[in-house]
Design a protein around this motif. Structure first.
Motif, PDB file in Angstrom:
ATOM      1  N   LEU A 190      11.002  34.078  58.914  1.00 32.53           N
ATOM      2  CA  LEU A 190      11.585  33.662  60.187  1.00 32.53           C
ATOM      3  C   LEU A 190      11.500  32.156  60.376  1.00 32.53           C
ATOM      4  O   LEU A 190      12.438  31.531  60.889  1.00 32.53           O
ATOM      5  CB  LEU A 190      10.872  34.380  61.337  1.00 32.53           C
ATOM      6  N   GLU A 191      10.393  31.544  59.939  1.00 33.71           N
ATOM      7  CA  GLU A 191      10.244  30.098  60.129  1.00 33.71           C
ATOM      8  C   GLU A 191      11.334  29.335  59.386  1.00 33.71           C
ATOM      9  O   GLU A 191      11.974  28.435  59.943  1.00 33.71           O
ATOM     10  CB  GLU A 191       8.862  29.653  59.635  1.00 33.71           C
ATOM     11  N   THR A 192      11.558  29.709  58.136  1.00 34.02           N
ATOM     12  CA  THR A 192      12.627  29.054  57.370  1.00 34.02           C
ATOM     13  C   THR A 192      13.981  29.312  58.014  1.00 34.02           C
ATOM     14  O   THR A 192      14.832  28.411  58.103  1.00 34.02           O
ATOM     15  CB  THR A 192      12.626  29.560  55.927  1.00 34.02           C
ATOM     16  N   ALA A 193      14.211  30.555  58.465  1.00 33.94           N
ATOM     17  CA  ALA A 193      15.484  30.895  59.095  1.00 33.94           C
ATOM     18  C   ALA A 193      15.722  30.073  60.350  1.00 33.94           C
ATOM     19  O   ALA A 193      16.836  29.568  60.589  1.00 33.94           O
ATOM     20  CB  ALA A 193      15.515  32.389  59.419  1.00 33.94           C
ATOM     21  N   GLN A 194      14.693  29.900  61.173  1.00 32.34           N
ATOM     22  CA  GLN A 194      14.857  29.145  62.419  1.00 32.34           C
ATOM     23  C   GLN A 194      15.229  27.690  62.148  1.00 32.34           C
ATOM     24  O   GLN A 194      16.117  27.125  62.795  1.00 32.34           O
ATOM     25  CB  GLN A 194      13.567  29.225  63.239  1.00 32.34           C
ATOM     26  N   ILE A 195      14.564  27.084  61.171  1.00 33.57           N
ATOM     27  CA  ILE A 195      14.869  25.683  60.864  1.00 33.57           C
ATOM     28  C   ILE A 195      16.268  25.564  60.272  1.00 33.57           C
ATOM     29  O   ILE A 195      17.021  24.628  60.581  1.00 33.57           O
ATOM     30  CB  ILE A 195      13.817  25.109  59.898  1.00 33.57           C
ATOM     31  N   ALA A 196      16.632  26.518  59.421  1.00 31.67           N
ATOM     32  CA  ALA A 196      17.958  26.487  58.816  1.00 31.67           C
ATOM     33  C   ALA A 196      19.046  26.632  59.873  1.00 31.67           C
ATOM     34  O   ALA A 196      20.069  25.925  59.841  1.00 31.67           O
ATOM     35  CB  ALA A 196      18.075  27.591  57.773  1.00 31.67           C
ATOM     36  N   PHE A 197      18.849  27.530  60.835  1.00 40.12           N
ATOM     37  CA  PHE A 197      19.844  27.696  61.896  1.00 40.12           C
ATOM     38  C   PHE A 197      19.885  26.474  62.804  1.00 40.12           C
ATOM     39  O   PHE A 197      20.950  26.076  63.287  1.00 40.12           O
ATOM     40  CB  PHE A 197      19.543  28.959  62.710  1.00 40.12           C
ATOM     41  N   GLN A 198      18.728  25.864  63.028  1.00 40.02           N
ATOM     42  CA  GLN A 198      18.711  24.626  63.815  1.00 40.02           C
ATOM     43  C   GLN A 198      19.524  23.540  63.122  1.00 40.02           C
ATOM     44  O   GLN A 198      20.303  22.823  63.751  1.00 40.02           O
ATOM     45  CB  GLN A 198      17.266  24.161  64.010  1.00 40.02           C
ATOM     46  N   ALA A 199      19.385  23.463  61.795  1.00 39.49           N
ATOM     47  CA  ALA A 199      20.138  22.458  61.046  1.00 39.49           C
ATOM     48  C   ALA A 199      21.633  22.743  61.101  1.00 39.49           C
ATOM     49  O   ALA A 199      22.452  21.823  61.200  1.00 39.49           O
ATOM     50  CB  ALA A 199      19.659  22.437  59.598  1.00 39.49           C
ATOM     51  N   SER A 200      22.005  24.029  61.046  1.00 46.92           N
ATOM     52  CA  SER A 200      23.438  24.369  61.051  1.00 46.92           C
ATOM     53  C   SER A 200      24.091  24.076  62.390  1.00 46.92           C
ATOM     54  O   SER A 200      25.318  23.952  62.466  1.00 46.92           O
ATOM     55  CB  SER A 200      23.606  25.851  60.706  1.00 46.92           C
ATOM     56  N   GLN A 201      23.276  23.959  63.448  1.00 48.72           N
ATOM     57  CA  GLN A 201      23.834  23.689  64.771  1.00 48.72           C
ATOM     58  C   GLN A 201      23.751  22.218  65.167  1.00 48.72           C
ATOM     59  O   GLN A 201      24.175  21.855  66.258  1.00 48.72           O
ATOM     60  CB  GLN A 201      23.107  24.535  65.819  1.00 48.72           C
ATOM     61  N   LEU A 221      22.671  33.564  68.130  1.00 48.13           N
ATOM     62  CA  LEU A 221      22.506  32.415  67.246  1.00 48.13           C
ATOM     63  C   LEU A 221      23.171  32.677  65.890  1.00 48.13           C
ATOM     64  O   LEU A 221      23.788  31.781  65.305  1.00 48.13           O
ATOM     65  CB  LEU A 221      21.011  32.116  67.057  1.00 48.13           C
ATOM     66  N   VAL A 222      23.049  33.912  65.399  1.00 49.12           N
ATOM     67  CA  VAL A 222      23.732  34.274  64.154  1.00 49.12           C
ATOM     68  C   VAL A 222      25.234  34.151  64.332  1.00 49.12           C
ATOM     69  O   VAL A 222      25.944  33.593  63.480  1.00 49.12           O
ATOM     70  CB  VAL A 222      23.351  35.711  63.730  1.00 49.12           C
ATOM     71  N   ALA A 223      25.749  34.669  65.443  1.00 47.83           N
ATOM     72  CA  ALA A 223      27.192  34.652  65.675  1.00 47.83           C
ATOM     73  C   ALA A 223      27.738  33.242  65.799  1.00 47.83           C
ATOM     74  O   ALA A 223      28.853  32.950  65.350  1.00 47.83           O
ATOM     75  CB  ALA A 223      27.520  35.455  66.933  1.00 47.83           C
ATOM     76  N   SER A 224      26.976  32.340  66.378  1.00 49.20           N
ATOM     77  CA  SER A 224      27.479  30.987  66.605  1.00 49.20           C
ATOM     78  C   SER A 224      27.270  30.063  65.412  1.00 49.20           C
ATOM     79  O   SER A 224      27.925  29.012  65.331  1.00 49.20           O
ATOM     80  CB  SER A 224      26.792  30.381  67.834  1.00 49.20           C
ATOM     81  N   SER A 225      26.385  30.437  64.477  1.00 44.86           N
ATOM     82  CA  SER A 225      26.047  29.531  63.378  1.00 44.86           C
ATOM     83  C   SER A 225      26.653  29.938  62.043  1.00 44.86           C
ATOM     84  O   SER A 225      27.095  29.085  61.272  1.00 44.86           O
ATOM     85  CB  SER A 225      24.522  29.434  63.228  1.00 44.86           C
ATOM     86  N   VAL A 226      26.645  31.227  61.739  1.00 37.42           N
ATOM     87  CA  VAL A 226      27.104  31.681  60.426  1.00 37.42           C
ATOM     88  C   VAL A 226      28.629  31.626  60.364  1.00 37.42           C
ATOM     89  O   VAL A 226      29.321  32.187  61.217  1.00 37.42           O
ATOM     90  CB  VAL A 226      26.600  33.101  60.132  1.00 37.42           C
ATOM     91  N   ILE A 227      29.135  30.924  59.358  1.00 36.35           N
ATOM     92  CA  ILE A 227      30.583  30.836  59.155  1.00 36.35           C
ATOM     93  C   ILE A 227      31.065  32.005  58.311  1.00 36.35           C
ATOM     94  O   ILE A 227      32.074  32.635  58.616  1.00 36.35           O
ATOM     95  CB  ILE A 227      30.956  29.515  58.439  1.00 36.35           C
ATOM     96  N   ALA A 228      30.353  32.283  57.235  1.00 42.84           N
ATOM     97  CA  ALA A 228      30.773  33.327  56.311  1.00 42.84           C
ATOM     98  C   ALA A 228      29.578  33.824  55.524  1.00 42.84           C
ATOM     99  O   ALA A 228      28.582  33.105  55.348  1.00 42.84           O
ATOM    100  CB  ALA A 228      31.853  32.818  55.358  1.00 42.84           C
ATOM    101  N   VAL A 229      29.690  35.052  55.036  1.00 46.66           N
ATOM    102  CA  VAL A 229      28.684  35.651  54.163  1.00 46.66           C
ATOM    103  C   VAL A 229      29.416  36.191  52.943  1.00 46.66           C
ATOM    104  O   VAL A 229      30.401  36.925  53.071  1.00 46.66           O
ATOM    105  CB  VAL A 229      27.921  36.797  54.850  1.00 46.66           C
ATOM    106  N   GLN A 230      28.934  35.803  51.774  1.00 47.69           N
ATOM    107  CA  GLN A 230      29.547  36.304  50.545  1.00 47.69           C
ATOM    108  C   GLN A 230      28.534  37.122  49.766  1.00 47.69           C
ATOM    109  O   GLN A 230      27.469  36.623  49.390  1.00 47.69           O
ATOM    110  CB  GLN A 230      30.047  35.167  49.670  1.00 47.69           C
ATOM    111  N   PRO A 244      36.462  35.740  65.498  1.00 49.25           N
ATOM    112  CA  PRO A 244      36.017  35.942  66.885  1.00 49.25           C
ATOM    113  C   PRO A 244      35.626  37.380  67.192  1.00 49.25           C
ATOM    114  O   PRO A 244      34.637  37.621  67.896  1.00 49.25           O
ATOM    115  CB  PRO A 244      37.234  35.488  67.705  1.00 49.25           C
ATOM    116  N   ARG A 245      36.382  38.357  66.670  1.00 48.02           N
ATOM    117  CA  ARG A 245      36.034  39.747  66.951  1.00 48.02           C
ATOM    118  C   ARG A 245      34.734  40.147  66.259  1.00 48.02           C
ATOM    119  O   ARG A 245      33.935  40.911  66.800  1.00 48.02           O
ATOM    120  CB  ARG A 245      37.169  40.664  66.513  1.00 48.02           C
ATOM    121  N   VAL A 246      34.521  39.641  65.052  1.00 50.02           N
ATOM    122  CA  VAL A 246      33.264  39.939  64.363  1.00 50.02           C
ATOM    123  C   VAL A 246      32.099  39.294  65.104  1.00 50.02           C
ATOM    124  O   VAL A 246      31.032  39.900  65.269  1.00 50.02           O
ATOM    125  CB  VAL A 246      33.328  39.465  62.900  1.00 50.02           C
ATOM    126  N   ARG A 247      32.278  38.052  65.594  1.00 47.83           N
ATOM    127  CA  ARG A 247      31.208  37.391  66.346  1.00 47.83           C
ATOM    128  C   ARG A 247      30.876  38.168  67.608  1.00 47.83           C
ATOM    129  O   ARG A 247      29.701  38.334  67.966  1.00 47.83           O
ATOM    130  CB  ARG A 247      31.634  35.968  66.706  1.00 47.83           C
TER     131      ARG A 247
END
Length: 747
Positions: free
Chosen positions: A423-434, A464-473, A520-523
């Motif tokens: 979670l700690e790594t995830a939080q910092i990564a999402f902070q960076a993406s925003q 936060l996932v919906a607003s930050s993640v652009i795509a998942v492959q 938008p619908r997926v978000r």
């Protein structure tokens, strides 16, 4: 390789001479049997007098008067023993282990087999009593001599008692080492008792270095990603992992184990004296002007230290996105999301699915003089020019989280995090993406929609996932068919095998992809905590191909096989309830479904279909029409074309079959009656028997009004059966329903 005893008659039993007769001399016996003349014997005896210590039999062989096999038979007759053909018997490893190599070489004697306390020994000179006594004293066994040709005995000794200097010099490229290195029953204490000082000397010896270098060179040339050196009770197995599959190479002698492992440890800067704990190390090597890194891992086992070497070719760091097996539509979509100035892009899949290679290719795509790219990895596998790479170090307290915090103070444009583990790594990564950064990272999930659920379960808020993640492959690696493949009429291919692929039929790997873009619908669905299945349905409506479907498209192109795809990607479960949204699952009220959405079945009843067909990604659905009635075919073509379908008309079943393989239609409309040699039923059977069309929807639209024909069509695999004349609205409805059940194989 020695043949089994039953494969020929290797043992030649000589009847004993009558009692009371003196032992006849070798020369006399050769003359008596007419093998040589008295003059030839006299010449050899005269030569023996001038060359002291020379044996008569050897002199006669050198003079060309007899063969070694003739000498062996006569000597066996003379000594009342049996003679043996060494090429036709199986040498017992237990017998080999009883006689020291030095004695076997010195006295030219080969242990054959054990029978109780009797050791059967093959020798060219059974009259050498001192040799028999020495071996009997060393083994404590009764020696039973058997006679064989001298050159055969020497060759067999070299084969079963390989010298320390001989085997390592043999190159993998030129000689099959399986014939040189055999499993020998040796005491494990020989290796375990070797001192550290002796191991240091042996590891730096030329033969050991050449052997290890030969293994490394052979693995690289064979395209191996990993080398496994595995100690067993009586030998050491060498295996390569090539294109994801382990292959047995050779079995080396047990006594070579400690020296080989020590040499690898020294090269990888590891402690050779520590054999009780796992160790990790790395080194670099050059072959053919190309640089390779090797990451070494050791693991203590009951039979010794197991070693695994990961081979990393530095040239692979410069791989381009188009070299990874992307289809054109997926590649364009992936490049589009990479061009975003900020946000998060995730690549998911199990270990060994090519996630790191995809991320490196993405960094190569993004690299420029105006872009600051910083990575934090564990470990740094490839060196990327122009990219600042940071290696995680637990000893130094540098984790993904602490490294990422420091990276954000380095004014980066693009940040690559090797893996989001907590979670700690995830939080910092999402902070960076925003905060204006493009963040690339990996997760371990089965597919793309599951990555969203995994992040939420990890503790990242859904909004936060919906607003930050652009795509998942999501991706998996499948083996690519070699150029030697055999192409089939339907455009698919089967493996054949050649030297280039080492007779496996496959060479290299490529990825099958599943790119989920957060529309938008997926978000909205993510914010409303929709299930993974609901997210998958929404993504497929937006044009996402699953990994299985992407694999099918590659199969149709003849680059891999169905067996290979099923090895890494399970087929989808049958699901007739394809939904356009998450109306039944989202806790909050979902947005209204657009006009082109797929309807949700309610209690098994299909609601009214929209007038326009289901959009399949970025193209219109394809329909193939086969009807011998030209006027009817043209009318159907006009109707479907007005309904936004791409229509192909085939006049005959054979034309239809060719078009089905060439154009990959989504739906095929067939007339039962065809041309001589093939009717609609034959065409259907061919479509169902070929991989390229096995999931293509097939509807019979026919003037044949016979219930038996309908039963036969449905039993053969037809999706529907309509009798002419057919109402236009009914035909369009049946086609749309068939599209819901079919897999579009091409974009």
């Amino acid at each position: 390789m020695s043949l089994p005893l039953e494969s020929s008659q290797p043992l030649r039993v000589v009847p004993p001479a009558p009692r009371g007769n003196r032992r006849r001399l070798l020369g006399e016996m050769l003359v008596a049997q007419g093998i040589i003349s008295p003059e030839q014997l006299a010449e050899a005896l005269e030569l023996q007098r001038t060359e002291k210590q020379a044996r008569l039999g050897r002199l006669l062989v050198d003079l060309g008067y007899v063969t070694e096999l003739q000498i062996a038979d006569v000597v066996a007759d003379q000594m009342r023993l049996s003679s043996v053909d060494l090429s036709a018997i199986q040498i017992s490893p237990d017998a080999i282990g009883k006689v020291p190599r030095e004695l076997a070489v010195k006295h030219r004697c080969l242990p054959w087999k054990l029978e109780g306390r009797d050791l059967h020994l093959v020798t060219a000179d059974p009259t050498d009593v001192s040799a028999l006594d020495a071996i009997g004293f060393a083994t404590g066994l009764r020696v039973r001599p058997t006679v064989a040709a001298e050159s055969e005995v020497i060759a067999a000794i070299e084969r079963h008692f390989p010298g320390e200097e001989a085997n390592p010099e043999i190159q993998f490229d030129n000689v099959e080492l399986a014939d040189q290195l055999k499993v020998i029953d040796e005491d494990d204490a020989d290796a375990a008792g070797t001192s550290d000082e002796d191991l240091q000397k042996a590891a730096h010896a030329g033969p050991v270095i050449r052997l290890v270098n030969s293994i490394l060179a052979d693995a690289i040339q064979g395209g191996a990603s990993d080398i496994h050196i595995e100690p067993q009770q009586k030998g050491v197995n060498l295996r390569y992992r090539i294109d994801g599959a382990l292959r047995q190479v050779i079995t080396m002698p047990k006594r070579s184990q400690a020296k080989i492992v020590s040499r690898i440890k020294i090269a990888a800067h590891m402690d050779i004296a520590e054999r009780r704990k796992p160790q990790d190390g790395r080194s670099r090597m050059v072959l053919g002007g190309r640089a390779y890194d090797m990451r070494v891992s050791t693991l203590p086992t009951a039979d010794g230290e197991k070693v695994v070497i990961r081979i990393l070719e530095q040239a692979r760091a410069k791989v381009a996105l188009q070299e990874l097996g992307f289809d054109d539509d997926v590649l364009a979509a992936f490049k589009d999301v990479l061009s975003r100035p900020q946000g998060m892009i995730l690549v998911t899949g199990p270990t060994g699915s090519g996630k790191t290679s995809t991320l490196y290719a993405a960094l190569n795509f993004l690299a420029s003089e105006t872009t600051n790219i910083v990575t934090v990895e564990d470990p740094v596998e490839y060196r990327l020019p122009g990219v600042n790479q940071v290696a995680v170090s637990d000893r130094a307290g540098l984790t993904f989280a602490t490294g990422l915090r420091s990276i954000l103070r380095q004014d980066p444009n693009v940040v690559m995090v090797g893996e989001i583990r907590d979670l700690e790594t995830a939080q910092i990564a999402f902070q960076a993406s925003q905060t204006g950064h493009l963040v690339l990272s990996t997760l371990h999930t089965n597919d793309a929609p599951s990555a969203v659920s995994r992040l939420v379960e990890m503790g990242v808020p859904g909004y936060l996932v919906a607003s930050s993640v652009i795509a998942v492959q999501a991706q998996r690696l499948v083996r690519r068919l070699c150029q030697c493949r055999e192409m089939l009429p339907d455009g698919t291919a089967v493996p054949k095998g050649c030297e280039a692929c080492r007779h496996t039929g496959f060479k290299g790997r490529m990825a099958v992809h599943e790119l989920l873009r957060l529309t938008p619908r997926v978000r909205e669905a993510v914010v409303n905590h929709a299930s993974t299945d609901a997210l998958r349905r929404l993504a497929r409506q937006a044009g996402m191909h699953t990994m299985f479907e992407d694999g099918l498209r590659k199969i149709v192109k003849g680059t891999t096989t169905m067996d290979e795809l099923l090895r890494v990607v399970p087929p989808p479960e049958e699901d007739d309830t394809v939904a356009a949204g998450v109306a039944a699952e989202a806790p909050a009220g979902p947005p209204a479904a657009p006009a082109d959405a797929l309807p949700v079945p309610v209690f098994g009843v299909m609601p009214m279909m929209p007038s326009s067909p289901v959009p399949l990604g970025s193209r219109r659905p394809r329909v193939l029409v086969m009807d011998g009635d030209a006027a009817a075919a043209q009318a159907t073509q006009r109707l479907l074309s007005e309904g936004s379908y791409d229509v192909t008309v085939a006049a005959t079943p054979r034309d239809a079959l060719a078009s089905a393989f060439r154009d990959a239609p989504d739906v095929v409309l067939l007339e039962v009656r065809g041309m001589p040699g093939m009717d609609g039923f034959d065409l259907l059977r061919r479509l169902r028997s070929n991989l390229a069309t096995y999931r293509t929807a097939v509807i019979f639209v026919t003037a044949v009004d016979d219930p038996r024909a309908e039963v036969a069509a449905l039993d053969a695999g037809a999706d529907d059966y309509l009798r002419k004349p057919v109402d236009d609205a009914l035909l369009m409805s049946r086609i749309r329903r068939a599209l819901l059940r079919s897999y579009p194989l091409s974009a």
